[in-house]
Design an enzyme around this catalytic site. Sequence first.
Site, mmCIF file in Angstrom:
data_model
loop_
_atom_site.group_PDB
_atom_site.id
_atom_site.type_symbol
_atom_site.label_atom_id
_atom_site.label_comp_id
_atom_site.label_asym_id
_atom_site.label_seq_id
_atom_site.Cartn_x
_atom_site.Cartn_y
_atom_site.Cartn_z
ATOM 1 N N GLU A 1 8.537 3.997 8.506
ATOM 2 C CA GLU A 1 8.532 3.454 9.866
ATOM 3 C C GLU A 1 9.915 3.655 10.489
ATOM 4 O OE1 GLU A 1 7.320 -0.652 10.288
ATOM 5 O OE2 GLU A 1 7.501 -0.521 12.465
ATOM 6 N N ASN B 1 5.024 -1.932 13.430
ATOM 7 C CA ASN B 1 5.162 -2.542 14.747
ATOM 8 C C ASN B 1 5.803 -1.573 15.755
ATOM 9 O OD1 ASN B 1 4.135 -4.797 13.498
ATOM 10 N ND2 ASN B 1 6.113 -5.819 13.274
ATOM 11 N N ASN C 1 -1.817 -0.334 14.892
ATOM 12 C CA ASN C 1 -1.207 -1.081 13.790
ATOM 13 C C ASN C 1 -1.270 -2.576 14.069
ATOM 14 O OD1 ASN C 1 0.731 -1.348 11.373
ATOM 15 N ND2 ASN C 1 1.827 -2.449 12.983
ATOM 16 N N GLU C 2 -1.813 -3.337 13.131
ATOM 17 C CA GLU C 2 -1.791 -4.815 13.180
ATOM 18 C C GLU C 2 -2.055 -5.345 14.594
ATOM 19 O OE1 GLU C 2 1.711 -6.387 11.198
ATOM 20 O OE2 GLU C 2 0.971 -5.697 9.264
ATOM 21 N N TYR D 1 1.985 -8.643 2.132
ATOM 22 C CA TYR D 1 3.317 -8.695 1.523
ATOM 23 C C TYR D 1 3.366 -9.915 0.614
ATOM 24 C CZ TYR D 1 4.650 -5.075 4.821
ATOM 25 O OH TYR D 1 4.717 -3.890 5.514
ATOM 26 N N GLU E 1 -0.194 -0.983 3.973
ATOM 27 C CA GLU E 1 1.113 -1.650 3.847
ATOM 28 C C GLU E 1 0.983 -2.656 2.715
ATOM 29 O OE1 GLU E 1 3.173 -3.202 7.289
ATOM 30 O OE2 GLU E 1 2.384 -1.573 8.540
ATOM 31 N N GLN F 1 8.228 -0.004 2.321
ATOM 32 C CA GLN F 1 8.306 1.333 2.818
ATOM 33 C C GLN F 1 8.950 2.191 1.733
ATOM 34 O OE1 GLN F 1 10.001 1.127 6.859
ATOM 35 N NE2 GLN F 1 8.624 -0.538 7.382
HETATM 36 O O1 AHR Z 1 6.639 -2.866 7.255
HETATM 37 C C1 AHR Z 1 7.235 -3.772 8.120
HETATM 38 C C2 AHR Z 1 6.273 -4.355 9.142
HETATM 39 O O2 AHR Z 1 5.360 -5.208 8.523
HETATM 40 C C3 AHR Z 1 5.422 -3.359 9.878
HETATM 41 O O3 AHR Z 1 6.073 -2.837 10.981
HETATM 42 C C4 AHR Z 1 4.246 -4.184 10.315
HETATM 43 O O4 AHR Z 1 3.071 -3.434 10.418
HETATM 44 C C5 AHR Z 1 4.173 -5.284 9.267
HETATM 45 O O5 AHR Z 1 4.043 -6.529 9.847
#
Ligand code: AHR
Length: 497
Positions: free
Chosen positions: A29, A74, A174-175, A246, A294, A348
């Site tokens: 990203e 994002n 994305n999201e 995450y 992700e 990432q």
């Molecule tokens: O990877 C960091 C961020 O986490 C990304 O931009 C977003 O998609 C997620 O919330």
Amino acid sequence: MTNQSAQIYLDNNRTISEISPLLFGGFVEHMGRCVYEGIYDPASPLADEQGFRRDVLESLREQNYTTIRYPGGNFLSGYNWLDGVGPKANRPRRRDLAWQSVETNQFGTNEFVEFCKLLNAEPMLGVNMGTGTIESAASLVEYCNAPTGTYYADLRATHGYREPHHVKYWCVGNEMDGPWQIGHLDMDEYGRKAREAAKMMKWHDPSIKLVLCGSSNDSMPTYPEWDRVALETCWDQVDYLSIHYYAGNRDNDTSSYLASAAAFETYVDTLSGTLRYVKAKRRSNKDVYLSWDEWQVWYKDRSGRGQWTEAPHLSEEIYNLEDALVVAQWLNVFLRKSDVLKIACVAQIVNVISWLHTKRDGLLKQSSFYPFMLMSKLARGQALDVLVRAPKHETSKYGDQSLLDVSASYEEATGATGVFIVNRSETETLNTELIWQSIAPQQVSEAWQLAGTDVKAANTWEQPNNITAQPIKTAAIANGTLAITLPPLSFTALSMK
Ligand code: AHR
């Protein structure tokens, strides 16, 4: 400390599904130092003639990445892809609102495709569903994939790329369920916009595969309704539903954290049920799969504001032993859920939320680099449905959990078997037998172990090898059985033939 015993039963005929190679993907990203000072750093003495960091490329190759998702995240939802193509001197400097940073646009779509070629990885491009229109999404497909003769394909040719890039995998936003997202939509709005974008994108190139935005995580108030509605609206147009997650040990509850696989499996199971529900409701014969595009441990450094600077240090997470053991379990879950999970991208690949950190003249591999490296290399063919008998331990979040977390693979063409085992106990050594219920391999060709006694131990620039995977010696396979000792807090990767 005591020694207890465990058994792992394997049968090459008891398979789950073929392991999609795309499960070993990564995410790049425009955030912090992932692109600039990460993969692309022309000012570095370690850069090649295209500006890519040679040492970073070498480490990424060690990890055998099969696909790379780009450019966000994002960032994607405020990005105009036209800013990142054409002569570099003409590319605009922009404010990136997502990470409050300055984006120089010196790296864009064509540089990304070049980078993927160097890694031999499939590019996976995102289209902006925030500030972007369905037209800008479709134009990017034309720019990348159409033969010359029309405006955007010809524009690509003037930028030095006469032949199409043939980008196969595309994320439709994305999201978009997150209020933090630029241009956030509600589920009906997103479903309709994604469907119309998808139609135009596939009309340009019917061979492309599309990933629909699923929920951003399982604690979103709209989860899993968002997933159902988006799928019902776009079922005929898309091929994958995205999952993001995450993990972290926020409350320092290590025994629960080390059982995180339970949370990962529940998440996949819920969405797998949602896919089956929508398939039935639509009376459909096609399948849509999951793209976990992700995933990573992220809770220690959540910094996300760049104070309007270029390549700020954002979310440069430090990984320790317990984080590496959680990553190993995550990869085990990918194999165990390989029937529905077909793409995954760690978020990432360098510097930002990453196990690889750079400084101008050096590179640090953190603990969790190693489980990914080993499994992307050794997990091949079919995932096996293993039967595990092991003592349990109690966790406050997930109840009783087995001390062992296991996955296995078998590749018929080469006869290679991979077995991947986390001993999540903080105290127990487990004398473990691998018992084949079908024909057993004859010898162990590779055996690696990552282990330690301090869950918080991490690699540092001064001591870069505190937590690494080391080759280990094993006994011979005898009478269809391999006996192996698994120390507490360990990850073991075995390859046999
Ligand atoms: O990877 C960091 C961020 O986490 C990304 O931009 C977003 O998609 C997620 O919330």
